[in-house]
Design an enzyme around this catalytic site. Structure first.
Site, PDB file in Angstrom:
ATOM      1  CD  GLU A  84      22.934  44.967 -28.238  1.00 27.46           C
ATOM      2  OE1 GLU A  84      22.893  46.156 -28.512  1.00 27.46           O
ATOM      3  OE2 GLU A  84      22.209  44.126 -28.805  1.00 27.46           O
ATOM      4  N   GLY A 136      16.640  45.938 -34.365  1.00 26.77           N
ATOM      5  CA  GLY A 136      16.233  44.879 -33.438  1.00 26.77           C
ATOM      6  C   GLY A 136      17.351  43.904 -33.195  1.00 26.77           C
ATOM      7  CB  SER A 137      17.256  40.380 -32.166  1.00 30.38           C
ATOM      8  OG  SER A 137      16.489  39.808 -33.205  1.00 30.38           O
ATOM      9  NE  ARG A 138      25.294  39.604 -33.719  1.00 29.01           N
ATOM     10  CZ  ARG A 138      26.623  39.479 -33.570  1.00 29.01           C
ATOM     11  NH1 ARG A 138      27.299  38.664 -34.352  1.00 29.01           N
ATOM     12  NH2 ARG A 138      27.269  40.150 -32.654  1.00 29.01           N
ATOM     13  CB  CYS A 155      21.341  50.908 -30.736  1.00 32.85           C
ATOM     14  SG  CYS A 155      20.521  52.444 -31.098  1.00 32.85           S
ATOM     15  CD  GLU A 158      20.527  51.176 -34.988  1.00 30.09           C
ATOM     16  OE1 GLU A 158      20.021  51.980 -35.780  1.00 30.09           O
ATOM     17  OE2 GLU A 158      20.564  51.336 -33.765  1.00 30.09           O
TER      18      GLU A 158
HETATM   19  P1  NAP Z   1      13.409  41.496 -32.611  1.00 31.44           P
HETATM   20  O1  NAP Z   1      13.024  40.284 -31.874  1.00 31.44           O
HETATM   21  O2  NAP Z   1      14.493  41.348 -33.617  1.00 31.44           O
HETATM   22  O3  NAP Z   1      12.087  42.071 -33.322  1.00 31.44           O
HETATM   23  C1  NAP Z   1      12.101  43.249 -34.106  1.00 31.44           C
HETATM   24  C2  NAP Z   1      11.084  43.104 -35.230  1.00 31.44           C
HETATM   25  O4  NAP Z   1      11.557  42.129 -36.161  1.00 31.44           O
HETATM   26  C3  NAP Z   1       9.718  42.612 -34.768  1.00 31.44           C
HETATM   27  O5  NAP Z   1       8.745  43.216 -35.567  1.00 31.44           O
HETATM   28  C4  NAP Z   1       9.776  41.140 -35.044  1.00 31.44           C
HETATM   29  O6  NAP Z   1       8.497  40.590 -35.272  1.00 31.44           O
HETATM   30  C5  NAP Z   1      10.616  41.071 -36.297  1.00 31.44           C
HETATM   31  N1  NAP Z   1      11.366  39.823 -36.401  1.00 31.44           N
HETATM   32  C6  NAP Z   1      12.196  39.287 -35.475  1.00 31.44           C
HETATM   33  N2  NAP Z   1      12.718  38.140 -35.934  1.00 31.44           N
HETATM   34  C7  NAP Z   1      12.210  37.942 -37.161  1.00 31.44           C
HETATM   35  C8  NAP Z   1      12.358  36.915 -38.141  1.00 31.44           C
HETATM   36  N3  NAP Z   1      13.131  35.861 -37.928  1.00 31.44           N
HETATM   37  N4  NAP Z   1      11.681  37.036 -39.290  1.00 31.44           N
HETATM   38  C9  NAP Z   1      10.887  38.102 -39.514  1.00 31.44           C
HETATM   39  N5  NAP Z   1      10.706  39.097 -38.639  1.00 31.44           N
HETATM   40  C10 NAP Z   1      11.357  39.019 -37.470  1.00 31.44           C
HETATM   41  O7  NAP Z   1      13.877  42.640 -31.646  1.00 31.44           O
HETATM   42  P2  NAP Z   1      13.195  43.250 -30.344  1.00 31.44           P
HETATM   43  O8  NAP Z   1      11.855  42.673 -30.118  1.00 31.44           O
HETATM   44  O9  NAP Z   1      13.277  44.707 -30.519  1.00 31.44           O
HETATM   45  O10 NAP Z   1      14.182  42.882 -29.158  1.00 31.44           O
HETATM   46  C11 NAP Z   1      14.776  41.603 -28.970  1.00 31.44           C
HETATM   47  C12 NAP Z   1      16.276  41.773 -28.738  1.00 31.44           C
HETATM   48  O11 NAP Z   1      16.842  42.507 -29.813  1.00 31.44           O
HETATM   49  C13 NAP Z   1      16.666  42.576 -27.501  1.00 31.44           C
HETATM   50  O12 NAP Z   1      16.699  41.812 -26.346  1.00 31.44           O
HETATM   51  C14 NAP Z   1      18.029  43.071 -27.881  1.00 31.44           C
HETATM   52  O13 NAP Z   1      18.996  42.095 -27.602  1.00 31.44           O
HETATM   53  C15 NAP Z   1      17.970  43.278 -29.362  1.00 31.44           C
HETATM   54  N6  NAP Z   1      17.774  44.694 -29.740  1.00 31.44           N
HETATM   55  C16 NAP Z   1      18.864  45.405 -30.100  1.00 31.44           C
HETATM   56  C17 NAP Z   1      18.722  46.727 -30.450  1.00 31.44           C
HETATM   57  C18 NAP Z   1      19.914  47.534 -30.886  1.00 31.44           C
HETATM   58  O14 NAP Z   1      19.708  48.624 -31.380  1.00 31.44           O
HETATM   59  N7  NAP Z   1      21.109  47.077 -30.749  1.00 31.44           N
HETATM   60  C19 NAP Z   1      17.480  47.353 -30.439  1.00 31.44           C
HETATM   61  C20 NAP Z   1      16.361  46.605 -30.060  1.00 31.44           C
HETATM   62  C21 NAP Z   1      16.533  45.277 -29.724  1.00 31.44           C
HETATM   63  P3  NAP Z   1       7.513  40.179 -34.053  1.00 31.44           P
HETATM   64  O15 NAP Z   1       6.687  41.384 -33.806  1.00 31.44           O
HETATM   65  O16 NAP Z   1       6.748  39.018 -34.583  1.00 31.44           O
HETATM   66  O17 NAP Z   1       8.391  39.804 -32.910  1.00 31.44           O
END
Ligand code: NAP
Length: 524
Positions: A394, A243-245, A304, A267
């Site tokens: 990114e 997910g996100s950084r 990714c 990742e």
């Molecule tokens: P995300 O916001 O990081 O969420 C992924 C998971 O982690 C979700 O289950 C989220 O919970 C949880 N989470 C996020 N922040 C957290 C925290 N501070 N504490 C505990 N759990 C946390 O990622 P996303 O929803 O997939 O996408 C958001 C952004 O991430 C995208 O716009 C992109 O920039 C990046 N991304 C990058 C990749 C890659 O492979 N490079 C892949 C996917 C996304 P919730 O369900 O409560 O939100």
């Protein structure tokens, strides 16, 4: 649909009662809420899932590779049985088209079967035997034998961009279960229905193969609440995340601050640089542009391994630029996974276009509406790129930045890049041989180096490395795709001076499993 969506977490072999206000998935194409309300579990229910996982670990980790293989194959079979449910619900929750749903389901079941084959064969444990020498002078040598053993219960966070292959029964789960670790999955809020379809399939497989209750649980609710509860619980021994950084860093911090810190395999972000060498881009410019366009726009750029950075030597690549412009300008818009991800892409591209020194090379003529994104290509001089770290980040979506400079400048810039999942070079045979410096510099920044290809399309196999230095992942010593991923959920253990019948079968003299081992320093 054959699956009855209940909207509650799966706690071992029972269903949560749920609590608080429910959430619903949203169709990213229309903004409409989808049927079925999903409820977070109570904290007592989360504790119950963790207790079950702790108890299941004792039994599950003691099963043979063959027994775990049977479970993994049964999960694959159960998922195959609900593929039509996935195809019905999946596109509504993710905006991803039906063929992608079918392809990703096949990849998911394929990787479960690949891990099943691996653990059934058994040599993956890296068994090593050093026979004792009681008469050695000046000191006797003890009998020492080692192999990999599972870590314990693992928390897996589902990825937004891979609702199957990196979610409930995806790569992290398959690797952890194969290793002998129970899995506690935190569903992603974007695709709760697919999570339940697959979660129910895993439970059916667990019951059918007599797995201990708690080998698998699926939890809804927010990451900050339910996800963090998993990461902080002393029973949990490792975390898998995509997910996100910011999300990955938050989990790493929480894991590091536990009384017993644990590994987080996160990742996060990668721009996957592509270096175009002069002769290649001059002789194959149009072909490279076509390939880059296809890779950049695949899945609305939400991979990714999306190629978000291209190095182009100054004075070369006119045909490449022309063809890329032509393809980008006529490209249709594409639905992104959810409104947040779409907004993040729009914000990132608007920041790039507002940055001094950055030019927009091509932008689709299609209007960017609602949750749809259109591809865009920017360019910047290498010196400007080096001055502004924000340009190294990114843009998660179909956007890329072309960096122009001399070949020497390009080579000198590579070490300044952040860690990457992949790095690609296009060159003729002679150019590649003459530019070993660039190849070496890329290898030091990335987990996978590609020649004359494109980074999207990650083969699931024994030699795949889908990992890389920070921030592409939190720990570049491993991979999240392919069978090497199993190593992340194990630790080596040595047995010293043990009688034969108390040793694991893998380490006995008669090698009853017939696996490949290292005996007294020799592979046999
Ligand atoms: P995300 O916001 O990081 O969420 C992924 C998971 O982690 C979700 O289950 C989220 O919970 C949880 N989470 C996020 N922040 C957290 C925290 N501070 N504490 C505990 N759990 C946390 O990622 P996303 O929803 O997939 O996408 C958001 C952004 O991430 C995208 O716009 C992109 O920039 C990046 N991304 C990058 C990749 C890659 O492979 N490079 C892949 C996917 C996304 P919730 O369900 O409560 O939100």
């Amino acid at each position: 649909m054959t699956t009855d969506l209940q909207g509650t977490s799966i706690i071992g072999y029972t269903r949560s009662q749920g609590t608080g206000s429910p959430s619903q998935a949203t169709n990213p194409a229309s903004g409409e809420k989808l049927a079925t309300e999903f409820f977070a579990p109570t904290h007592d229910e989360v504790d119950r899932a963790i207790e079950l996982a702790a108890a299941a670990f004792l039994e599950y980790s003691a099963l043979s590779g063959g027994e775990r293989a049977e479970f993994l194959r049964k999960i694959a079979e159960e998922i195959d049985g609900v593929v039509e449910d996935i195809v019905e619900r999946g596109p509504l929750e993710t905006g991803l088209p039906e063929p992608r749903m079918r392809g990703e389901t096949a990849r998911t079941t394929g990787q479960l079967r690949l891990f099943a084959d691996l653990v059934e064969e058994g040599s993956w444990v890296d068994a090593r035997i050093e026979r004792g020498q009681p008469d050695r002078e000046p000191l006797p040598k003890p009998d020492l034998r080692s192999m990999r053993r599972p870590l314990g219960p693992v928390a897996v966070f589902c990825a937004s961009n891979f609702p199957l292959a990196f979610s409930v029964a995806g790569g992290d789960t398959a690797a952890a279960l194969a290793a002998g670790c129970p899995v506690l999955v935190k569903a992603h809020h974007s695709h709760p229905g697919i999570a339940e379809i697959v979660g129910q399939a895993v439970v059916r497989a667990a019951k059918a193969t007599n797995m201990p209750e708690g080998v698998f649980s699926l939890l809804y609710g927010s990451g900050r609440d339910i996800g963090m509860a998993l990461v902080k619980d002393p029973v949990v021994q490792a975390v898998g995340f995509t997910g996100s950084r910011s999300g990955g860093l938050a989990l790493m911090e929480a894991a590091a601050n536990r009384p017993q810190p644990i590994p987080v395999y996160a990742e996060m972000s990668s721009v996957n640089p592509v270096v175009l060498l002069p002769e290649a881009v001059d002789s194959r410019g149009e072909e490279i542009a076509e390939g880059l366009f296809a890779s950049l726009t695949l899945g609305a750029g939400q991979f990714c391994t999306n190629p978000g950075l291209v190095f182009l030597p100054e004075g070369h690549g006119d045909a490449f630029i022309e063809k890329l412009k032509e393809r980008i300008e006529t490209a249709p818009s594409a639905v992104m996974l959810n409104a947040g991800i779409c907004q993040a892409f729009k914000d990132a591209t608007s920041d790039f276009s507002d940055t001094p020194g950055v030019e927009t090379v091509a932008h689709s003529f299609t209007k960017q509406v609602d949750h749809r994104a259109v591809p865009v290509v920017f360019s910047v001089k290498v010196r400007r790129f080096l001055e502004d770290a924000d340009l190294h980040g990114e843009m998660f979506g179909p956007g890329t930045l072309i960096v122009r400079g001399s070949l020497e400048e390009i080579e000198a810039t590579i070490p300044e890049l952040e860690g990457q999942l992949t790095a690609t070079v296009h060159g003729t045979e002679a150019e590649l041989a003459a530019n070993r410096g660039i190849l070496g510099a890329l290898e030091r920044r990335a987990g996978r180096v590609i020649v004359n290809g494109f980074p999207t399309g990650v083969e699931v196999c024994h030699s795949m490395v889908h990992g890389g230095p920070f921030p592409s992942t939190s720990d570049g010593r491993s991979t999240s795709v392919g069978t090497m991923a199993i190593e992340r959920f194990c630790r080596p253990v040595s047995w010293q001076g043990f009688p034969q019948d108390l040793l694991p079968a893998e380490l006995r003299d008669d090698n009853p499993l017939g696996i490949s081992r290292m005996v007294d320093g020799k592979r046999v």
